[in-house]
Design an enzyme around this catalytic site. Structure first.
Site, PDB file in Angstrom:
ATOM      1  CB  SER A  72      74.516  -1.811  47.304  1.00 34.72           C
ATOM      2  OG  SER A  72      73.475  -2.409  46.261  1.00 34.72           O
ATOM      3  N   GLY A  73      71.280  -1.449  48.446  1.00 30.41           N
ATOM      4  CA  GLY A  73      70.368  -2.433  48.837  1.00 30.41           C
ATOM      5  C   GLY A  73      70.319  -3.726  48.205  1.00 30.41           C
ATOM      6  CG  LEU A  74      71.389  -5.878  43.602  1.00 30.44           C
ATOM      7  CD1 LEU A  74      70.385  -6.758  43.539  1.00 30.44           C
ATOM      8  CD2 LEU A  74      71.689  -5.434  42.250  1.00 30.44           C
ATOM      9  CD  GLU A  85      63.707   2.862  45.325  1.00 28.31           C
ATOM     10  OE1 GLU A  85      62.938   2.087  44.660  1.00 28.31           O
ATOM     11  OE2 GLU A  85      65.110   2.266  45.121  1.00 28.31           O
ATOM     12  CG  ASP A 118      66.913  -4.512  45.174  1.00 26.48           C
ATOM     13  OD1 ASP A 118      66.829  -4.230  46.516  1.00 26.48           O
ATOM     14  OD2 ASP A 118      67.285  -3.782  44.556  1.00 26.48           O
ATOM     15  CG  ASP A 140      69.493   1.503  47.806  1.00 20.46           C
ATOM     16  OD1 ASP A 140      68.573   2.046  47.971  1.00 20.46           O
ATOM     17  OD2 ASP A 140      69.843   0.463  47.119  1.00 20.46           O
ATOM     18  CG  ASN A 152      67.098  -4.218  41.043  1.00 19.84           C
ATOM     19  OD1 ASN A 152      67.379  -4.253  39.734  1.00 19.84           O
ATOM     20  ND2 ASN A 152      68.034  -4.048  41.936  1.00 19.84           N
ATOM     21  CB  SER A 153      65.911   0.401  39.031  1.00 24.86           C
ATOM     22  OG  SER A 153      65.366   0.890  40.153  1.00 24.86           O
ATOM     23  CG  HIS A 200      67.957   4.586  38.745  1.00 19.41           C
ATOM     24  ND1 HIS A 200      69.485   4.286  38.298  1.00 19.41           N
ATOM     25  CD2 HIS A 200      67.828   3.359  39.285  1.00 19.41           C
ATOM     26  CE1 HIS A 200      69.806   3.010  38.591  1.00 19.41           C
ATOM     27  NE2 HIS A 200      69.087   2.554  39.057  1.00 19.41           N
ATOM     28  NE  ARG A 225      66.779   4.490  42.820  1.00 22.99           N
ATOM     29  CZ  ARG A 225      67.431   3.195  43.132  1.00 22.99           C
ATOM     30  NH1 ARG A 225      68.378   3.006  44.231  1.00 22.99           N
ATOM     31  NH2 ARG A 225      67.191   2.081  42.155  1.00 22.99           N
ATOM     32  CE  LYS A 254      63.827  -1.686  45.110  1.00 27.57           C
ATOM     33  NZ  LYS A 254      64.778  -0.943  45.392  1.00 27.57           N
ATOM     34  CG  ASP A 269      65.228  -0.523  49.053  1.00 29.21           C
ATOM     35  OD1 ASP A 269      66.134  -0.311  48.361  1.00 29.21           O
ATOM     36  OD2 ASP A 269      65.047  -1.492  49.697  1.00 29.21           O
TER      37      ASP A 269
END
Length: 288
Positions: free
Chosen positions: A37-39, A105, A49, A76, A113-114, A179, A148, A111, A78
């Protein structure tokens, strides 16, 4: 990893890992694949993130996850840390370090975080498709490529998400990750009905966690990623322990509730080291 991510006949699960110990724990729990996980990796390094951690820091963390777990790892990535050239460099380095796949993504660099804020600009479809083609041309079938889609996160609607999914499939993606930040899985299930399984679909139910897994099986989703749960569990546990030791000036009360040293040694197979010493280390050797 290909049998897990690129198959819609049976639902598979990937567990988040952000370092060697989280990877070892997930493997011991029985997971057959991991999500780097990138986060979580950024958080473990003390970064946000938001592409604050570099691609080389990500690659180093992935190497530890792969080595410690022995499991296939989907990374991940990104947005690939830049344009097509950065994305293909990242993919090549991840392959060298033993990753099984990378998810890219369609966000702009850097980026965010979503789940943070409402500003999530998307890359142009043609530009991001170029990133995907560059990665596919660089690592071919050696690395699974997951595209993504952040269109629903950005509020651009289902038609945009479907258009992007078709474009990314044409660009060579092996699977689509759709997502959503809604607390229910309605967007995800609507996407599945419109998409009709042209490519396998991966989801990340961080926000819509109350949806039963049976709904994903019925929709023929390929893979569910539990994307950040280990790092969040670690934060809660470490915070509680630190607060109590600080307040009580003692560790006596928390000892029954934390892992023993023997459990730590067993997780990393210290007994194998002792056996190897008996086999390879002569009695006359001086140990430093």
């Amino acid at each position: 990893m290909r049998s897990q991510v690129c198959c819609s006949s049976e639902l598979s699960f990937l567990m988040e890992a952000h370092d060697g110990i989280s990877a070892a724990i997930a493997a011991r729990a029985g997971f057959e694949g991991l999500w780097a996980s990138g986060l979580s990796i950024a958080s473990s390094l003390g970064h946000r993130d938001a592409n604050e951690a570099s691609w080389s820091q990500l690659v180093d963390a992935v190497e530890r996850i792969v080595d410690t777990s022995g499991l296939p790892v989907l990374v991940d990535g990104d947005g690939g840390f830049g344009n097509f050239n950065n994305a293909r460099l990242l993919a090549r380095k991840l392959h060298q370090r033993g990753a099984a796949g990378v998810a890219l993504e369609d966000s702009c660099f850097p980026k965010t975080n979503s789940f943070v804020g409402d500003r999530h600009p998307l890359a142009e479809i043609d530009e991001f498709s170029g990133r995907l083609r560059a990665v596919k041309d660089t690592v071919s079938d050696d690395l699974i490529l997951v595209a993504r889609i952040e269109a629903l996160i950005a509020g651009q609607g289902m038609d945009e998400a479907i258009s992007r999914a078709h474009a990314y499939a044409d660009a060579g993606a092996d699977a689509i990750l759709i997502h959503s930040r809604r607390p229910a899985a309605d967007e995800i299930l609507a996407f599945m009905r419109a998409w009709q399984n042209r490519l396998p679909v991966v989801i990340v139910p961080t926000k819509y966690y109350r949806t039963p897994v049976s709904a994903y099986r019925k929709a023929h989703i390929s893979t569910v990623i539990w994307a950040n749960h280990s790092v969040r569990a670690a934060i809660a546990a470490m915070r509680q322990v630190c607060d109590r030791i600080f307040a009580e000036e003692s560790s006596a009360s928390i000892e029954p509730n934390i892992a023993t040293l023997d459990e730590l040694f067993e997780l990393f197979k210290y007994d194998e080291l002792a056996e190897a010493e008996a086999r390879y280390l002569h009695s006359g050797d001086i140990r430093q």
